[in-house]
Design a protein around this motif. Structure first.
Motif, PDB file in Angstrom:
ATOM      1  N   GLY A  47       0.783  -1.282  -0.043  1.00  0.00           N
ATOM      2  CA  GLY A  47      -0.038  -0.068  -0.125  1.00  0.00           C
ATOM      3  C   GLY A  47       0.721   1.239   0.011  1.00  0.00           C
ATOM      4  N   LEU A  48       1.952   1.249   0.864  1.00  0.00           N
ATOM      5  CA  LEU A  48       2.624   2.380   0.708  1.00  0.00           C
ATOM      6  C   LEU A  48       3.520   2.561  -0.664  1.00  0.00           C
ATOM      7  N   TRP A  49       4.051   1.340  -1.013  1.00  0.00           N
ATOM      8  CA  TRP A  49       4.518   1.479  -2.537  1.00  0.00           C
ATOM      9  C   TRP A  49       3.632   2.221  -3.401  1.00  0.00           C
ATOM     10  N   ALA A  50       2.246   1.800  -3.580  1.00  0.00           N
ATOM     11  CA  ALA A  50       1.421   2.359  -4.442  1.00  0.00           C
ATOM     12  C   ALA A  50       1.239   3.576  -4.125  1.00  0.00           C
ATOM     13  N   TYR A  51       1.122   4.022  -2.872  1.00  0.00           N
ATOM     14  CA  TYR A  51       0.931   5.527  -2.602  1.00  0.00           C
ATOM     15  C   TYR A  51       2.114   6.400  -2.957  1.00  0.00           C
ATOM     16  N   ARG A  52       3.186   5.894  -2.863  1.00  0.00           N
ATOM     17  CA  ARG A  52       4.392   6.658  -3.169  1.00  0.00           C
ATOM     18  C   ARG A  52       4.552   6.882  -4.792  1.00  0.00           C
ATOM     19  N   CYS A  53       4.075   5.614  -5.450  1.00  0.00           N
ATOM     20  CA  CYS A  53       4.242   5.720  -7.083  1.00  0.00           C
ATOM     21  C   CYS A  53       2.969   6.645  -7.381  1.00  0.00           C
ATOM     22  N   SER A  54       1.945   6.914  -6.566  1.00  0.00           N
ATOM     23  CA  SER A  54       0.987   8.077  -7.186  1.00  0.00           C
ATOM     24  C   SER A  54       1.467   9.370  -6.738  1.00  0.00           C
ATOM     25  N   ARG A  55       2.241   9.684  -6.093  1.00  0.00           N
ATOM     26  CA  ARG A  55       2.742  11.065  -5.719  1.00  0.00           C
ATOM     27  C   ARG A  55       3.555  11.743  -6.773  1.00  0.00           C
TER      28      ARG A  55
END
Length: 231
Positions: A47-55
């Motif tokens: 989830g953190l990786w997906a959030y990071r990639c969305s920023r």
């Protein structure tokens, strides 16, 4: 950070047990990774990786480096899932064509991985009722639709004894397990979301669930050894 963990996973990430390395955000995350159930950590890291990639501006400008990081996070989260101490697959089986069973198993797994055993108690009890009714039916033993869980297990334990499926050394353990399922039934009725109850303390609920998991895994090993003789 606290809001993201709460909204996404229902976790109070700043609780004391995750802050053994310090109270900063980085140290809290490190503490969470070391302490929490590995499958839950894997979910959070994805989830953190997906959030990071969305920023915007958070990904690596070098595509090769970005691919290396993605490969590492996938490898690490896969290893975490394999390192889980929860024997869910050994204990909770897809044993019939009951269409509700996959959803029931998935719901139990989700709560146990999320470290919410007190929430899972009522569905663990429901699973056990279904499993023991099926095991009795496979032996041609009729069960009262209103029979409580521990009565179903008692009938199953008697069937095992009559079949000689367990040795004299395991029989005392089966008698103890009868009390275990009686306790699970009581916890479900009086300390779970099955009714308007105050929930069990997490440590108590985890103890009950861990013991039930071990019992179910033992039962599945007995049943697996029994099947070849039925062919």
């Amino acid at each position: 950070m606290a809001e993201w963990f709460e909204e996404t996973f229902g976790i109070d990430v700043f609780q004391d047990r995750f802050q053994a390395k310090g109270t900063s955000k980085g140290n809290t995350l490190r503490g969470f990774v070391e302490v929490a159930e590995p499958r839950l950590v894997a979910q959070v890291l994805r989830g953190l990786w997906a959030y990071r990639c969305s920023r915007e501006g958070c990904t690596e400008p070098d595509p090769k480096r970005e691919a290396e990081l993605k490969s590492w996070i996938n490898k690490f989260t896969s290893e975490l899932e394999q390192a889980s101490a929860l024997s869910l697959e050994e204990s909770f089986r897809d044993f019939s064509g009951d269409t509700t069973l996959p959803k029931l198993r998935a719901s139990i797994a989700a709560d146990l991985i999320a470290e919410n055993p007190e929430v899972a108690i009522d569905r663990v009890q429901t699973y056990c009722v279904k499993r023991f009714r099926t095991l009795l039916a496979e032996r041609g033993v009729k069960s009262d639709p209103k029979a409580p869980l521990h009565a179903l297990f008692g009938a199953y334990g008697k069937a095992l004894k009559d079949e000689g499926a367990v040795s004299e050394y395991a029989l005392p353990t089966l008698r103890v397990q009868h009390k275990l399922y009686e306790g699970l039934n009581s916890a479900r009725n009086n300390r779970s979301f099955a009714h308007d109850n105050d929930l069990l303390e997490v440590s108590e609920a985890q103890f009950i669930v861990d013991t039930v998991l071990a019992s179910l895994a033992f039962i599945e090993r007995i049943e697996a050894a029994r099947r070849p003789t039925q062919l």
